[in-house]
Design an enzyme around this catalytic site. Sequence first.
Site, PDB file in Angstrom:
ATOM      1  N   ALA A 182      -3.323   0.176   2.306  1.00 18.03           N
ATOM      2  CA  ALA A 182      -3.258   1.394   1.502  1.00 18.03           C
ATOM      3  C   ALA A 182      -4.617   2.071   1.388  1.00 18.03           C
ATOM      4  O   ALA A 182      -4.741   3.291   1.558  1.00 18.03           O
ATOM      5  CB  ALA A 182      -2.706   1.075   0.114  1.00 18.03           C
ATOM      6  N   ARG A 211      -1.057 -13.502   4.768  1.00 17.36           N
ATOM      7  CA  ARG A 211      -2.298 -13.005   4.153  1.00 17.36           C
ATOM      8  C   ARG A 211      -2.858 -13.954   3.103  1.00 17.36           C
ATOM      9  O   ARG A 211      -3.972 -13.749   2.625  1.00 17.36           O
ATOM     10  CB  ARG A 211      -2.064 -11.623   3.542  1.00 17.36           C
ATOM     11  CG  ARG A 211      -1.241 -11.631   2.271  1.00 17.36           C
ATOM     12  CD  ARG A 211      -0.740 -10.276   1.839  1.00 17.36           C
ATOM     13  NE  ARG A 211      -1.765  -9.253   1.673  1.00 17.36           N
ATOM     14  CZ  ARG A 211      -1.483  -7.989   1.331  1.00 17.36           C
ATOM     15  NH1 ARG A 211      -0.214  -7.613   1.126  1.00 17.36           N
ATOM     16  NH2 ARG A 211      -2.448  -7.108   1.194  1.00 17.36           N
ATOM     17  N   GLY A 252       8.927  16.282  -6.257  1.00 14.19           N
ATOM     18  CA  GLY A 252       7.561  16.775  -6.406  1.00 14.19           C
ATOM     19  C   GLY A 252       6.696  15.812  -7.177  1.00 14.19           C
ATOM     20  O   GLY A 252       6.831  14.584  -7.068  1.00 14.19           O
ATOM     21  N   ASP A 296       0.019   7.064   0.237  1.00 17.20           N
ATOM     22  CA  ASP A 296      -1.412   7.043   0.545  1.00 17.20           C
ATOM     23  C   ASP A 296      -1.880   8.424   0.982  1.00 17.20           C
ATOM     24  O   ASP A 296      -2.976   8.870   0.609  1.00 17.20           O
ATOM     25  CB  ASP A 296      -1.701   6.031   1.648  1.00 17.20           C
ATOM     26  CG  ASP A 296      -1.296   4.615   1.269  1.00 17.20           C
ATOM     27  OD1 ASP A 296      -1.313   4.304   0.062  1.00 17.20           O
ATOM     28  OD2 ASP A 296      -0.970   3.832   2.182  1.00 17.20           O
TER      29      ASP A 296
END
Length: 346
Positions: free
Chosen positions: A46, A119, A240, A267
């Site tokens: 991100a 990870r 929006g 992002d």
Amino acid sequence: MTAIGAGNAPGLVDVVALGESMVALVPSRPGRLADVPSFDRGIGGAESNVVCALAAAGHPARWVSRVGADGFGDHLVETVGSYGVDVGQVRRDPVRPTGVYFRTAGDRAGDAHEVAYYRAGSAASAMSADTVGLDAVRAGRVLHLTGITAALSADCLGLLRDLTARTPGRPLVSFDVNHRPRLWTDGNSPHVLLDLARGADLVFVGDDEAADVWGLDGPDAVRAALPGPEVLVVKQGERGATVFDRERVLHVPAPRVDVVAAVGAGDAFAAGFLSATLRGLPLRDRLRHGHLMAAAALTVPGDLATPPSRDHADRLAALDDSAWGRLRLGPGWTQAPAAPEEAPTP
């Protein structure tokens, strides 16, 4: 509103983003992970997505992180750097590996979508005040952070607590909640993310995230829970986004978009909003630039897209409300010379 941080000091960039990026392995054809025979390599993260988009839009930007002393780490640093991002403060860990993940090639919103993360114990999970260059982290007009980093380890959480502490002379701190439920195994995400968001100057959160994490219904409820940040942006998907500052609240609808892949939009929205903030544009235009950058990401297959030129984005952001409401953006729109809505009114 005026632009942030007049003047430049040596080493100062517009935006610094701190966080983990991983190598993404995506099947070369649709199907279950158990069945596909080969994978194409990309990147995913991100924070690095935000600074890559900002660098592509002409802003000096820096990514701070840790990667392994391995080929995947080489690929990450080279790829992020290819966008013009300063990667000189990405440190190598001689013991811990670079994080990787596999995902299916289909729509990530579908029930059949699979993601397998590798990870845990990654180099980035060892980020702390002792293992990153704090001077470089703070040498930006804006410091962009996300809630993902807080979930990686106790050291990462401690680092984010330090960076969101309201200390004199700190950069403007931007925080995207970016809730990832699979990373939070201890059930502490609501308290931790709310605490970190309250320490930021600018907060991005989706209305769906706010409902899932905090049980908050609607932008006004989110603002009531987060009165501290100077600017709060509540993203509302196709409807929006709503922005709050100290003086007002403003909703700006998103343009219609012919979506190619529903990835990377959050992002990209943050990058567009931050770009307009750095340029001192009014709140309405900050939201519109966020929507435009998100539309660029939505109309390409991957997370990262070539943004529209600054002149093109400025022209679209300046449309009157009627023309903005008629705007429809599809694949290739960022390279188009003009949209029909941009025609001058006689």
